[in-house]
Design an enzyme around this catalytic site. Structure first.
Site, mmCIF file in Angstrom:
data_model
loop_
_atom_site.group_PDB
_atom_site.id
_atom_site.type_symbol
_atom_site.label_atom_id
_atom_site.label_comp_id
_atom_site.label_asym_id
_atom_site.label_seq_id
_atom_site.Cartn_x
_atom_site.Cartn_y
_atom_site.Cartn_z
ATOM 1 N N ASP A 34 0.816 -1.216 0.000
ATOM 2 C CA ASP A 34 0.000 0.000 0.000
ATOM 3 C C ASP A 34 0.848 1.264 0.000
ATOM 4 O O ASP A 34 0.676 2.141 0.850
ATOM 5 C CB ASP A 34 -0.940 0.016 1.214
ATOM 6 C CG ASP A 34 -1.771 -1.243 1.343
ATOM 7 O OD1 ASP A 34 -2.357 -1.659 0.333
ATOM 8 O OD2 ASP A 34 -1.821 -1.816 2.448
ATOM 9 N N GLU A 53 -10.997 -0.251 -2.858
ATOM 10 C CA GLU A 53 -10.212 0.389 -1.807
ATOM 11 C C GLU A 53 -9.058 1.179 -2.398
ATOM 12 O O GLU A 53 -8.943 1.334 -3.614
ATOM 13 C CB GLU A 53 -9.697 -0.666 -0.827
ATOM 14 C CG GLU A 53 -8.856 -1.759 -1.464
ATOM 15 C CD GLU A 53 -8.610 -2.917 -0.511
ATOM 16 O OE1 GLU A 53 -9.376 -3.088 0.457
ATOM 17 O OE2 GLU A 53 -7.626 -3.655 -0.728
#
Length: 348
Positions: A50, A224
């Site tokens: 991420d 997401e």
């Protein structure tokens, strides 16, 4: 009968041809190797996932999932990337202190460098909220605020009250500043269906400005890691679709002329396993401006010591799996408004 000199010339030419052919073959192999995506950063321990990437002058900083917000820095997107101490000095008082920070990202405002991070909240059954922290330097250490910014409980300034599942938390914070200077924070609501929401921020990025967040996109499976980019009068919403622990996790995008209208816009795949050979190319962040070319950073699953992509079609079950960071060129097509990734950057 050939003279000895003619024989030597012929032999010399034969060797020269072999050398030229070998050189061309070697160059072709090297070019082919550079076309194969290779990670620019693999964490010395654990994984790198991420990436939220910012540029400060010539230096890049990547904030990643893990610990109290993992950080690595480099003077080029290709690296070499150097791990640094975790960004947060400690947990915010609202956090339970369990688990790890998820998907942190940072931005410079009038308050200094502001870090947004998701952590498990006290009294929230393991669900997460989003907090802020401030530092003088991009790598930190960041001092956390005592109360959360986005949280359905604990007096969060944005409670995300109309999220689909009222028991879900919020993760994946991503700051955005519009051309007029107005700031926003995008984030994801946990559980299914997944949604992307956006919250208007104060000019220093530390608080709301009296408005609640609104839903931008909903996905029946999962969506997401939102990132918003403004270009040529359009807003581009990048996100990761499907579940993070699967090779079918992918990076998608939508385009809109309206900052708040994405739900009715077509979703396009930017990066997936079929097009890149990577397992789960997602969790992306985009770095634009600064006089240089646009870059996109993302993670993918690898399952070997030499960082080869995992070979699964669904859930990655290999016990050696871990995530690494890739960097690529982000271009915008012949029309200037169609995101494309023509090449991955080789590691330094």
């Amino acid at each position: 009968m050939r003279s000895q000199r003619s024989f030597r010339v012929t032999a010399y030419l034969s060797v020269l041809v072999v050398l030229v052919v070998s050189a061309v073959a070697g160059q072709s192999a090297a070019q082919a190797s550079e076309r194969e995506p290779r990670p620019v950063y693999a964490a010395p321990t654990g994984e790198a996932a991420d990436p939220g990437v910012v540029r400060d002058g010539r230096d890049y900083y990547a904030f990643m999932t893990g610990g109290l917000a993992r950080v690595a820095t480099a003077s080029s997107p290709r690296g070499p990337w150097r791990p640094m101490p975790d960004a947060l000095s400690r947990w915010g008082e609202w956090a339970s202190g369990k688990g790890a920070v998820w998907a942190p990202d940072a931005v410079r405002t009038s308050a200094g460098w502001v870090l947004y991070y998701a952590a498990q909240a006290k009294g929230f059954a393991g669900q997460r909220c989003i907090g802020t922290a401030v530092a003088d330097r991009p790598a930190g250490p960041y001092e956390p605020a005592a109360t959360p910014l986005v949280c359905p409980i604990l007096n969060g300034e944005d409670p995300a009250a109309d999220r689909p599942d009222q028991t879900s938390g919020v993760i994946d914070p991503s700051p955005f500043q519009d051309e007029d200077g107005t700031r926003y924070l995008l984030y994801k609501t946990q559980k299914t269906p997944g949604t992307i929401r956006m919250f208007p921020l104060s000019s220093d990025g530390l608080h709301g400005r009296g408005e609640l967040s609104h839903e931008l996109v909903r996905h029946s499976d999962s969506i997401e890691n939102p990132v918003l980019v403004k270009r040529d009068g359009y807003y581009f919403l990048f996100a990761a679709a499907n579940w993070y622990d699967q090779c079918r996790y992918s990076t998608v995008w939508r385009r809109s002329a309206d900052l708040w209208s994405f739900a009715d816009k077509d979703e396009h795949v930017l990066l997936d396993q079929a097009g890149t050979g990577l397992c789960g190319p997602g969790g992306a962040d985009v770095v634009t401006g600064g006089g240089g070319p646009d870059r996109i950073f993302l993670h993918g699953w690898v399952c070997s010591a030499d960082n080869q992509p995992c070979e699964f079609t669904g859930v990655v079950t290999d016990p050696n799996k871990r995530r690494v960071v890739y960097a690529a060129v982000l271009s915008w097509g012949t029309d200037g408004i169609t995101p494309q990734v023509p090449a991955f950057l080789p590691p330094a």
